[in-house]
Design a protein around this motif. Structure first.
Motif, PDB file in Angstrom:
ATOM      1  N   GLY A 138       0.853   5.551   0.114  1.00 46.09           N
ATOM      2  CA  GLY A 138       0.201   6.855   0.191  1.00 46.09           C
ATOM      3  C   GLY A 138       1.007   7.826  -0.652  1.00 46.09           C
ATOM      4  O   GLY A 138       1.220   7.619  -1.846  1.00 46.09           O
TER       5      GLY A 138
ATOM      6  N   GLY B 270       2.494  11.955  14.017  1.00 43.68           N
ATOM      7  CA  GLY B 270       2.429  12.853  15.173  1.00 43.68           C
ATOM      8  C   GLY B 270       2.576  14.287  14.720  1.00 43.68           C
ATOM      9  O   GLY B 270       1.605  14.951  14.384  1.00 43.68           O
TER      10      GLY B 270
ATOM     11  N   THR C 134       5.879   9.860   1.710  1.00 43.71           N
ATOM     12  CA  THR C 134       6.670  10.790   2.533  1.00 43.71           C
ATOM     13  C   THR C 134       7.234  10.092   3.772  1.00 43.71           C
ATOM     14  O   THR C 134       7.889  10.724   4.598  1.00 43.71           O
ATOM     15  CB  THR C 134       5.842  12.007   3.000  1.00 43.71           C
ATOM     16  OG1 THR C 134       4.854  11.577   3.933  1.00 43.71           O
ATOM     17  CG2 THR C 134       5.188  12.723   1.832  1.00 43.71           C
ATOM     18  N   GLY C 135       6.978   8.804   3.900  1.00 42.63           N
ATOM     19  CA  GLY C 135       7.464   8.036   5.048  1.00 42.63           C
ATOM     20  C   GLY C 135       8.988   8.021   5.101  1.00 42.63           C
ATOM     21  O   GLY C 135       9.667   8.222   4.087  1.00 42.63           O
TER      22      GLY C 135
ATOM     23  N   PRO D 162       0.854  -1.199   0.000  1.00 41.07           N
ATOM     24  CA  PRO D 162       0.000   0.000   0.000  1.00 41.07           C
ATOM     25  C   PRO D 162       0.883   1.240   0.000  1.00 41.07           C
ATOM     26  O   PRO D 162       1.872   1.299   0.729  1.00 41.07           O
ATOM     27  CB  PRO D 162      -0.766  -0.081   1.330  1.00 41.07           C
ATOM     28  CG  PRO D 162      -0.504  -1.438   1.883  1.00 41.07           C
ATOM     29  CD  PRO D 162       0.771  -1.924   1.287  1.00 41.07           C
TER      30      PRO D 162
HETATM   31  C1  FAD Z   1       9.656  16.768   5.548  1.00 46.63           C
HETATM   32  C2  FAD Z   1       8.978  15.643   6.332  1.00 46.63           C
HETATM   33  C3  FAD Z   1       8.487  15.910   7.593  1.00 46.63           C
HETATM   34  C4  FAD Z   1       7.851  14.895   8.328  1.00 46.63           C
HETATM   35  N1  FAD Z   1       7.377  15.192   9.571  1.00 46.63           N
HETATM   36  C5  FAD Z   1       6.727  14.250  10.281  1.00 46.63           C
HETATM   37  C6  FAD Z   1       6.228  14.553  11.575  1.00 46.63           C
HETATM   38  O1  FAD Z   1       6.389  15.660  12.086  1.00 46.63           O
HETATM   39  N2  FAD Z   1       5.570  13.578  12.248  1.00 46.63           N
HETATM   40  C7  FAD Z   1       5.356  12.335  11.700  1.00 46.63           C
HETATM   41  O2  FAD Z   1       4.730  11.502  12.349  1.00 46.63           O
HETATM   42  N3  FAD Z   1       5.843  12.018  10.484  1.00 46.63           N
HETATM   43  C8  FAD Z   1       6.510  12.941   9.754  1.00 46.63           C
HETATM   44  N4  FAD Z   1       7.012  12.627   8.522  1.00 46.63           N
HETATM   45  C9  FAD Z   1       6.836  11.244   7.983  1.00 46.63           C
HETATM   46  C10 FAD Z   1       5.598  11.063   7.071  1.00 46.63           C
HETATM   47  O3  FAD Z   1       5.173  12.277   6.516  1.00 46.63           O
HETATM   48  C11 FAD Z   1       4.464  10.421   7.840  1.00 46.63           C
HETATM   49  O4  FAD Z   1       4.838   9.145   8.296  1.00 46.63           O
HETATM   50  C12 FAD Z   1       3.171  10.251   7.007  1.00 46.63           C
HETATM   51  O5  FAD Z   1       2.184   9.756   7.873  1.00 46.63           O
HETATM   52  C13 FAD Z   1       3.300   9.288   5.823  1.00 46.63           C
HETATM   53  O6  FAD Z   1       2.181   9.452   4.975  1.00 46.63           O
HETATM   54  P1  FAD Z   1       2.254   9.010   3.444  1.00 46.63           P
HETATM   55  O7  FAD Z   1       0.914   9.203   2.827  1.00 46.63           O
HETATM   56  O8  FAD Z   1       3.361   9.687   2.757  1.00 46.63           O
HETATM   57  O9  FAD Z   1       2.547   7.464   3.605  1.00 46.63           O
HETATM   58  P2  FAD Z   1       3.614   6.520   2.839  1.00 46.63           P
HETATM   59  O10 FAD Z   1       4.990   6.996   3.059  1.00 46.63           O
HETATM   60  O11 FAD Z   1       3.178   6.336   1.446  1.00 46.63           O
HETATM   61  O12 FAD Z   1       3.383   5.168   3.655  1.00 46.63           O
HETATM   62  C14 FAD Z   1       3.684   5.076   5.010  1.00 46.63           C
HETATM   63  C15 FAD Z   1       3.214   3.704   5.529  1.00 46.63           C
HETATM   64  O13 FAD Z   1       1.793   3.653   5.511  1.00 46.63           O
HETATM   65  C16 FAD Z   1       1.325   2.608   4.642  1.00 46.63           C
HETATM   66  N5  FAD Z   1       0.144   3.138   3.949  1.00 46.63           N
HETATM   67  C17 FAD Z   1       0.068   4.260   3.201  1.00 46.63           C
HETATM   68  N6  FAD Z   1      -1.196   4.457   2.792  1.00 46.63           N
HETATM   69  C18 FAD Z   1      -1.928   3.437   3.294  1.00 46.63           C
HETATM   70  C19 FAD Z   1      -3.313   3.078   3.230  1.00 46.63           C
HETATM   71  N7  FAD Z   1      -4.196   3.808   2.551  1.00 46.63           N
HETATM   72  N8  FAD Z   1      -3.707   1.944   3.885  1.00 46.63           N
HETATM   73  C20 FAD Z   1      -2.825   1.191   4.577  1.00 46.63           C
HETATM   74  N9  FAD Z   1      -1.518   1.482   4.668  1.00 46.63           N
HETATM   75  C21 FAD Z   1      -1.079   2.600   4.043  1.00 46.63           C
HETATM   76  C22 FAD Z   1       2.495   2.269   3.746  1.00 46.63           C
HETATM   77  O14 FAD Z   1       2.442   0.931   3.319  1.00 46.63           O
HETATM   78  C23 FAD Z   1       3.679   2.544   4.660  1.00 46.63           C
HETATM   79  O15 FAD Z   1       3.944   1.442   5.485  1.00 46.63           O
HETATM   80  C24 FAD Z   1       7.681  13.604   7.767  1.00 46.63           C
HETATM   81  C25 FAD Z   1       8.173  13.345   6.485  1.00 46.63           C
HETATM   82  C26 FAD Z   1       8.819  14.344   5.775  1.00 46.63           C
HETATM   83  C27 FAD Z   1       9.320  14.020   4.387  1.00 46.63           C
END
Ligand code: FAD
Length: 456
Positions: A72, A150, A75-76, A70
């Motif tokens: 999103g 968070g 940005t993880g 999966p």
């Molecule tokens: C500049 C920057 C700043 C950040 N600051 C923070 C912060 O302050 N706090 C924080 O907690 N994180 C932060 N992050 C990390 C990141 O943004 C978070 O973890 C965010 O929640 C990831 O979302 P995403 O949609 O990019 O997920 P992805 O990176 O695409 O996926 C993350 C995880 O979720 C799973 N996933 C994604 N979508 C789904 C879905 N629909 N159903 C089931 N599983 C799914 C994926 O398989 C993966 O394991 C930051 C990242 C960056 C680049």
């Protein structure tokens, strides 16, 4: 073997990518290159638009025992969404509708691919507030829930988990289930919804979420408090938490790190004094309330060695400070080999910082840091030169061990993903791991969903 023709039948030919050069952005996330894993060779990217399509994809993959990843917004920071075995990446980008902002119940219903920026805009238009703010506003609702994000504004009202009230999820075996709803209380049976939150995409694919909102605060202010010694700044944090005023955010930033972020964005950091700053976001019922909070915070900070307190009241000024803070990682990424995400009990923040200094001295390096300090959550940065000297892993392990010794954990918000599995030994006993594996097997008997992530 990936059933490409079967996938095309489910979503339509236009929504299946098989050409490697067209899928590069789906193969990685934001993990630093030094910590990043390699994507698998044989990957197909699929872009469904409905829960029913996700269900058909998972049934097909479960039949063929094909791994499914999966995704999103990617940005993880722990390779969670990266396909590391041949398989199917399910990109959720077409789930992009905010279905409803319910002013009566103070709830938002959004599809999983809605970005944080979109969500904040829709909620703002309804004059309501969604407080959580992980740094990258491109993150999607599903990703934020799967990672239990968070961010800065979690001190007063909590992390994403505290907001999720209902989920629509497709299980690895293809069933579509709904959990919870617009409910503030729900004690029906075991709480599967909360098991899905922070499950890092290994138990189901989230397609829709209902989340709690708050009325907008009538008054807000952002304080930038400067210190000439970062230990004084960090040691102020428990005093703030004990003062009776609970800010929405208590962030710590090294001065050279935050000014780098400002420069990277072409902006200007408002504070010139000090080597480190606390950023406090205050929200109150009215201006008097915020004024009282600001005054109390200034007194606490000054009593603990602050050299300057700057108060931003205009919305734009406050938004700029949050933006510069949120984008720190984007500016640092080019200079670091690795970051970490340790969390310790808030009263031990000072001891953790002492340990970071000791480790830096031992390895003759510099460990810059930012922290969601009000949550006890540090993000220490390891410089590139440590990787060049072959010491990054060793230093990271020392940092982790120091956090564990204080009763902390190796990840407070970014998760285990695929890069922290080996550190589970530090935190979980054999029985806990056995229970986690048992739960995974119950949801996903063929281990097709995001294998090699979050649990061993
Ligand atoms: C500049 C920057 C700043 C950040 N600051 C923070 C912060 O302050 N706090 C924080 O907690 N994180 C932060 N992050 C990390 C990141 O943004 C978070 O973890 C965010 O929640 C990831 O979302 P995403 O949609 O990019 O997920 P992805 O990176 O695409 O996926 C993350 C995880 O979720 C799973 N996933 C994604 N979508 C789904 C879905 N629909 N159903 C089931 N599983 C799914 C994926 O398989 C993966 O394991 C930051 C990242 C960056 C680049």
């Amino acid at each position: 073997m990936i059933d490409v023709e079967g996938l095309k039948k489910v979503v339509g030919e236009d929504w299946v990518i098989t050409q490697r050069d067209q899928m590069q952005t789906y193969l990685y996330d934001e993990t630093t290159p030094h910590q990043r894993l390699e994507p698998a060779e044989n990957v197909v990217v699929v872009k469904p638009a409905t829960a029913e399509e996700v269900s058909e994809i998972l049934k097909l993959a479960n039949r063929d025992k094909t791994p499914v990843y999966p995704r999103g917004a990617g940005t993880g920071l722990v390779c969670g969404a990266m396909p590391t075995q041949d398989g199917i990446v399910v990109s959720m980008e077409r789930f992009d509708k905010v279905e409803e902002v319910d002013r009566e119940n103070l709830m938002v219903v959004a599809e999983a691919g809605v970005t944080l920026a979109q969500l904040l805009e829709a909620v703002d238009e309804a004059d309501l507030l969604f407080p959580p703010h992980p740094g990258d506003e491109g993150a999607q609702v599903g990703g934020m829930i799967a990672a239990n994000a968070g961010g800065s504004r979690a001190v007063k009202y909590g992390v994403v988990r505290q907001y999720v009230k209902g989920l629509e999820v497709v299980l690895p075996t293809g069933e579509i289930v709904t959990m919870g709803g617009k409910l503030l209380k729900n004690n029906t049976g075991l709480d599967l919804m909360h098991l899905l939150i922070d499950s890092e995409g290994i138990l189901g694919i989230i397609t829709k979420a209902t989340m709690r909102l708050y009325p907008k605060f009538s008054g807000t202010a952002t304080l930038v408090v400067s210190y000439d010694d970062r230990h004084k700044a960090i040691n102020t944090v428990p005093k703030i938490l004990q003062s009776g005023v609970i800010p929405m955010a208590i962030e710590y930033v090294d001065h050279h790190v935050i000014t780098m972020s400002a420069e990277n964005l072409g902006m200007k950091w408002p504070a010139n004094n000090g080597t480190g700053h606390l950023i406090l976001i205050l929200a109150g019922a009215n201006e008097d309330d915020v004024y009282f909070q600001a005054e109390t915070m200034s007194e606490v900070c000054q009593a603990n060695g602050a050299v300057d307190v700057l108060i931003a009241e205009r919305q734009q000024e406050q938004a700029d400070i949050l933006k510069i803070r949120s984008e720190v990682y984007s500016a640092m990424k080019a200079h670091i080999s690795g970051d970490s995400d340790i969390t310790v009990p808030p009263a031990t923040l000072g001891k953790m910082l002492d340990s970071l200094d000791e480790i830096a001295k031992k390895y003759d390096t510099k460990i810059s840091t930012i922290a969601h300090a009000g949550d006890g959550n540090f993000h220490p940065y390891m410089l590139k030169e440590l990787a060049e000297r072959g010491l990054m892993e060793e230093v990271k392990e020392e940092i982790y061990k120091a956090a564990i010794a204080l009763g902390g954990v190796v990840t407070g918000e970014h998760g285990v993903g695929k890069i922290r599995l080996k550190y589970l030994d530090y935190m979980l006993d054999a029985k806990q791991e056995e229970l986690m594996r048992g739960i995974k097997t119950l949801f996903d008997p063929n281990n097709i969903l995001n294998p090699g992530t979050a649990i061993r």
